[in-house]
Design an enzyme around this catalytic site. Structure first.
Site, PDB file in Angstrom:
ATOM      1  N   PRO A 276      -4.978   3.621  13.541  1.00  0.00           N
ATOM      2  CA  PRO A 276      -5.002   4.914  14.071  1.00  0.00           C
ATOM      3  C   PRO A 276      -6.171   5.503  13.850  1.00  0.00           C
ATOM      4  O   PRO A 276      -6.960   5.107  13.448  1.00  0.00           O
ATOM      5  CB  PRO A 276      -4.328   5.726  12.428  1.00  0.00           C
ATOM      6  CG  PRO A 276      -3.798   3.906  12.125  1.00  0.00           C
ATOM      7  CD  PRO A 276      -4.520   2.613  12.674  1.00  0.00           C
TER       8      PRO A 276
ATOM      9  N   TYR B 216     -16.995  -2.278   7.211  1.00  0.00           N
ATOM     10  CA  TYR B 216     -15.028  -2.786   6.679  1.00  0.00           C
ATOM     11  C   TYR B 216     -14.754  -2.465   8.450  1.00  0.00           C
ATOM     12  O   TYR B 216     -13.534  -2.993   8.827  1.00  0.00           O
ATOM     13  CB  TYR B 216     -14.517  -0.403   6.810  1.00  0.00           C
ATOM     14  CG  TYR B 216     -13.367  -0.716   7.033  1.00  0.00           C
ATOM     15  CD1 TYR B 216     -12.819  -0.884   5.576  1.00  0.00           C
ATOM     16  CD2 TYR B 216     -12.773   1.083   8.651  1.00  0.00           C
ATOM     17  CE1 TYR B 216     -10.859   0.320   6.249  1.00  0.00           C
ATOM     18  CE2 TYR B 216     -11.517   1.325   8.417  1.00  0.00           C
ATOM     19  CZ  TYR B 216     -11.374   0.789   7.233  1.00  0.00           C
ATOM     20  OH  TYR B 216      -9.408   1.033   7.267  1.00  0.00           O
TER      21      TYR B 216
ATOM     22  N   GLY C 184       0.924  -1.557   0.382  1.00  0.00           N
ATOM     23  CA  GLY C 184      -0.141  -0.099   0.011  1.00  0.00           C
ATOM     24  C   GLY C 184       1.117   1.614   0.119  1.00  0.00           C
ATOM     25  O   GLY C 184       0.575   1.735   0.084  1.00  0.00           O
ATOM     26  N   HIS C 185       2.056   1.283  -0.842  1.00  0.00           N
ATOM     27  CA  HIS C 185       2.805   1.843  -0.189  1.00  0.00           C
ATOM     28  C   HIS C 185       2.563   3.439  -1.038  1.00  0.00           C
ATOM     29  O   HIS C 185       3.080   4.906  -1.079  1.00  0.00           O
ATOM     30  CB  HIS C 185       4.159   2.000  -1.062  1.00  0.00           C
ATOM     31  CG  HIS C 185       4.441   1.924  -2.576  1.00  0.00           C
ATOM     32  ND1 HIS C 185       3.829   0.446  -3.064  1.00  0.00           N
ATOM     33  CD2 HIS C 185       4.637   2.213  -2.627  1.00  0.00           C
ATOM     34  CE1 HIS C 185       4.228   0.520  -4.883  1.00  0.00           C
ATOM     35  NE2 HIS C 185       4.458   1.882  -4.711  1.00  0.00           N
TER      36      HIS C 185
ATOM     37  N   LEU D 250      -7.118  10.024  10.138  1.00  0.00           N
ATOM     38  CA  LEU D 250      -6.398  10.652   9.934  1.00  0.00           C
ATOM     39  C   LEU D 250      -5.382  11.408   9.172  1.00  0.00           C
ATOM     40  O   LEU D 250      -6.345  11.494   7.681  1.00  0.00           O
ATOM     41  CB  LEU D 250      -4.941   8.796   8.566  1.00  0.00           C
ATOM     42  CG  LEU D 250      -4.940   7.656   9.982  1.00  0.00           C
ATOM     43  CD1 LEU D 250      -4.091   7.368   8.893  1.00  0.00           C
ATOM     44  CD2 LEU D 250      -3.459   8.745  10.896  1.00  0.00           C
TER      45      LEU D 250
ATOM     46  N   LEU E 258      -2.040   7.221   1.338  1.00  0.00           N
ATOM     47  CA  LEU E 258      -1.645   7.802   2.587  1.00  0.00           C
ATOM     48  C   LEU E 258      -0.677   7.486   3.244  1.00  0.00           C
ATOM     49  O   LEU E 258       0.271   7.921   3.612  1.00  0.00           O
ATOM     50  CB  LEU E 258      -3.303   9.029   3.224  1.00  0.00           C
ATOM     51  CG  LEU E 258      -3.016   9.488   4.211  1.00  0.00           C
ATOM     52  CD1 LEU E 258      -2.313  11.146   3.524  1.00  0.00           C
ATOM     53  CD2 LEU E 258      -3.605  10.008   4.876  1.00  0.00           C
ATOM     54  N   VAL E 259      -1.329   6.336   4.198  1.00  0.00           N
ATOM     55  CA  VAL E 259      -0.456   5.849   5.128  1.00  0.00           C
ATOM     56  C   VAL E 259       1.123   5.145   4.774  1.00  0.00           C
ATOM     57  O   VAL E 259       1.948   5.622   5.232  1.00  0.00           O
ATOM     58  CB  VAL E 259      -1.449   4.609   5.212  1.00  0.00           C
ATOM     59  CG1 VAL E 259      -0.279   4.074   6.630  1.00  0.00           C
ATOM     60  CG2 VAL E 259      -2.900   5.289   6.733  1.00  0.00           C
TER      61      VAL E 259
HETATM   62  O1  GFB Z   1     -14.151  11.745   7.870  1.00  0.00           O
HETATM   63  P1  GFB Z   1     -15.476  11.110   7.974  1.00  0.00           P
HETATM   64  O2  GFB Z   1     -15.927  10.445   6.538  1.00  0.00           O
HETATM   65  O3  GFB Z   1     -15.635  10.045   8.693  1.00  0.00           O
HETATM   66  O4  GFB Z   1     -16.895  11.772   8.053  1.00  0.00           O
HETATM   67  P2  GFB Z   1     -15.901   8.960   9.824  1.00  0.00           P
HETATM   68  C1  GFB Z   1     -16.486  12.458   9.834  1.00  0.00           C
HETATM   69  C2  GFB Z   1     -17.546  13.936   9.361  1.00  0.00           C
HETATM   70  O5  GFB Z   1     -17.852  14.996   8.959  1.00  0.00           O
HETATM   71  C3  GFB Z   1     -19.067  13.030   9.837  1.00  0.00           C
HETATM   72  C4  GFB Z   1     -18.804  14.338   9.345  1.00  0.00           C
HETATM   73  O6  GFB Z   1     -19.806  13.467  11.112  1.00  0.00           O
HETATM   74  C5  GFB Z   1     -19.132  13.727   8.421  1.00  0.00           C
HETATM   75  O7  GFB Z   1     -20.470  13.413   8.259  1.00  0.00           O
HETATM   76  N1  GFB Z   1     -18.557  16.027   7.210  1.00  0.00           N
HETATM   77  C6  GFB Z   1     -19.368  16.876   7.271  1.00  0.00           C
HETATM   78  C7  GFB Z   1     -18.471  15.410   6.314  1.00  0.00           C
HETATM   79  N2  GFB Z   1     -18.722  17.390   5.925  1.00  0.00           N
HETATM   80  C8  GFB Z   1     -18.257  16.653   5.341  1.00  0.00           C
HETATM   81  C9  GFB Z   1     -17.781  15.845   4.086  1.00  0.00           C
HETATM   82  O8  GFB Z   1     -17.797  16.986   2.783  1.00  0.00           O
HETATM   83  N3  GFB Z   1     -17.669  15.151   3.430  1.00  0.00           N
HETATM   84  C10 GFB Z   1     -17.104  14.259   4.757  1.00  0.00           C
HETATM   85  N4  GFB Z   1     -16.549  12.509   4.147  1.00  0.00           N
HETATM   86  N5  GFB Z   1     -17.985  14.599   6.017  1.00  0.00           N
HETATM   87  C11 GFB Z   1     -14.835   7.076   8.681  1.00  0.00           C
HETATM   88  C12 GFB Z   1     -15.314   5.999   8.938  1.00  0.00           C
HETATM   89  O9  GFB Z   1     -15.169   7.541   9.647  1.00  0.00           O
HETATM   90  O10 GFB Z   1     -13.060   7.604   8.930  1.00  0.00           O
HETATM   91  C13 GFB Z   1     -14.362   5.036   8.356  1.00  0.00           C
HETATM   92  O11 GFB Z   1     -16.436   5.444   8.035  1.00  0.00           O
HETATM   93  C14 GFB Z   1     -12.553   4.726   8.805  1.00  0.00           C
HETATM   94  O12 GFB Z   1     -14.781   3.412   9.065  1.00  0.00           O
HETATM   95  C15 GFB Z   1     -12.289   6.707   9.178  1.00  0.00           C
HETATM   96  O13 GFB Z   1     -13.305   4.511  10.871  1.00  0.00           O
HETATM   97  C16 GFB Z   1     -11.566   7.239   9.907  1.00  0.00           C
HETATM   98  O14 GFB Z   1     -14.662   9.592  10.570  1.00  0.00           O
HETATM   99  O15 GFB Z   1     -16.988   9.813  10.139  1.00  0.00           O
END
Ligand code: GFB
Length: 318
Positions: free
Chosen positions: A164, A137, A11-12, A167, A15-16
């Site tokens: 982690p 997942y 996975g090089h 990230l 991001l990680v």
């Molecule tokens: O980072 P994120 O997609 O993942 O979303 P999770 C974190 C929070 O940010 C959620 C809000 O409450 C989203 O609703 N958010 C606000 C947004 N605006 C946005 C946007 O434009 N895009 C995104 N993506 N979010 C994931 C997991 O969880 O993170 C995985 O589904 C994994 O399994 C990973 O563990 C680290 O922190 O909710």
């Protein structure tokens, strides 16, 4: 690890893995084994076994995974469970068959129950129901931890699992439908700033709490653990810096210079309400993260401005 240890970094290009590669190169590791997913499909058991037989790595860093933010996890649950189960089971079994001396399995703190006591300790694993938006997942990642532990018990394999927290950093995915919140907000605010838009649409309510760790700190933690740690079960890797999504949005707007307003799309899920991990076990071993969130945001923004045309998810216009 010796400077000439044969290290397979799976996975090089992610991001990680990309951050771990930079640290390994900076340390002068000479025998790095690298394959893109085009060159080696880790979902293919026969190809993975043949690769390990031919290469005989001594150390394996398993940073290859199908990952994404809340959108990708919700929309592609079948791909997320299948690909992560297949990659983990093929790599861990291939490592056992070929006598790999040390393997680091990377997961995520979403393996813990949705309502786990906060900060989340490692012993919260399997103590309650998971967050539904990323359960497929999370279950694949839990299976990988269990596999490492079972192989330690049955075969004496020195396979460890690091979990982690959320990230971010240079090299992240910036595709708005599949990426995590931090790159999504950097991109949305920058594009609003460029076009003169008055508002930016964000997902959910802004109330969820998240902990963010800069990717270089994770890379250093991985090498630290590879050299000094040998225990079953997960070990958390967090920064201890917790913010609400609203606070994060304000910090990013400030870094970018966006002064318009925030609009919340409440039809999008918030996901887990709070997710900060307890990293005391790691810190007690002597590791401390170095990059504060403000600083990491500036660095990631600078990287995004410089690499926008080639950033994942942007180039394709997705
Ligand atoms: O980072 P994120 O997609 O993942 O979303 P999770 C974190 C929070 O940010 C959620 C809000 O409450 C989203 O609703 N958010 C606000 C947004 N605006 C946005 C946007 O434009 N895009 C995104 N993506 N979010 C994931 C997991 O969880 O993170 C995985 O589904 C994994 O399994 C990973 O563990 C680290 O922190 O909710």
């Amino acid at each position: 690890m010796k400077p000439d240890s044969r290290i397979y970094l799976a996975g090089h290009r992610g991001l990680v893995g990309g951050a771990i590669l930079r640290v390994l190169r900076a340390r002068g590791q000479q025998n790095l084994i690298l394959r893109s997913s085009r060159e080696l499909d880790l979902r293919d058991q026969a190809a993975t076994f043949a690769f390990f037989e031919a290469q005989q790595p001594e150390v394996v860093i398993l940073a290859a995974a199908r990952v994404g933010g809340i959108g990708a996890n919700s929309n592609l649950p079948g791909e997320f469970i299948y690909e992560n189960l297949a990659i983990a089971s093929n790599v861990i079994e291939a490592a056992r068959r070929t006598g790999v001396g040390k393997l680091l399995n990377l997961g995520s703190t979403c393996i813990y129950p949705r309502m786990a006591p906060q900060p989340i300790r490692e012993d919260a694993l399997l103590s309650g129901p998971l967050e539904p938006t990323n359960r497929p997942y999370a279950l694949a990642k839990i299976a990988a931890i269990e596999m490492c532990d079972a192989y330690r018990r049955q075969y004496g394999c020195d396979f460890i699992s690091a979990m982690p927290t959320n990230l971010y950093g240079p090299g992240d995915n910036f595709d708005l439908e599949t990426c995590h919140v931090l790159p999504a907000l950097l991109r949305k605010f920058q594009e609003a700033q460029d076009s003169g838009a008055a508002e930016v649409m964000l997902w959910g309510t802004g109330t969820p709490l998240r902990e963010f760790l800069y990717i270089d700190d994770l890379a250093e933690a991985c090498l630290f653990l590879l050299e000094r740690y040998s225990e079953p079960g997960p070990i958390n890797v967090g920064s201890g810096e917790e913010v609400s999504i609203l606070q994060l949005a304000r910090m990013i707007a400030q870094v970018v210079g966006f002064q318009g307003s925030l609009v919340w799309d409440k039809s999008r899920s918030d996901g887990t309400p709070r997710k900060i991990c307890d990293s005391q076990r790691l810190y007690a071993l002597g590791f401390k993260p170095q990059v504060r969130l403000h600083d990491g945001l500036r660095r990631t923004h600078a990287w995004f401005l410089e690499h926008r045309s080639e950033a994942r998810g942007v180039r394709t216009g997705a």
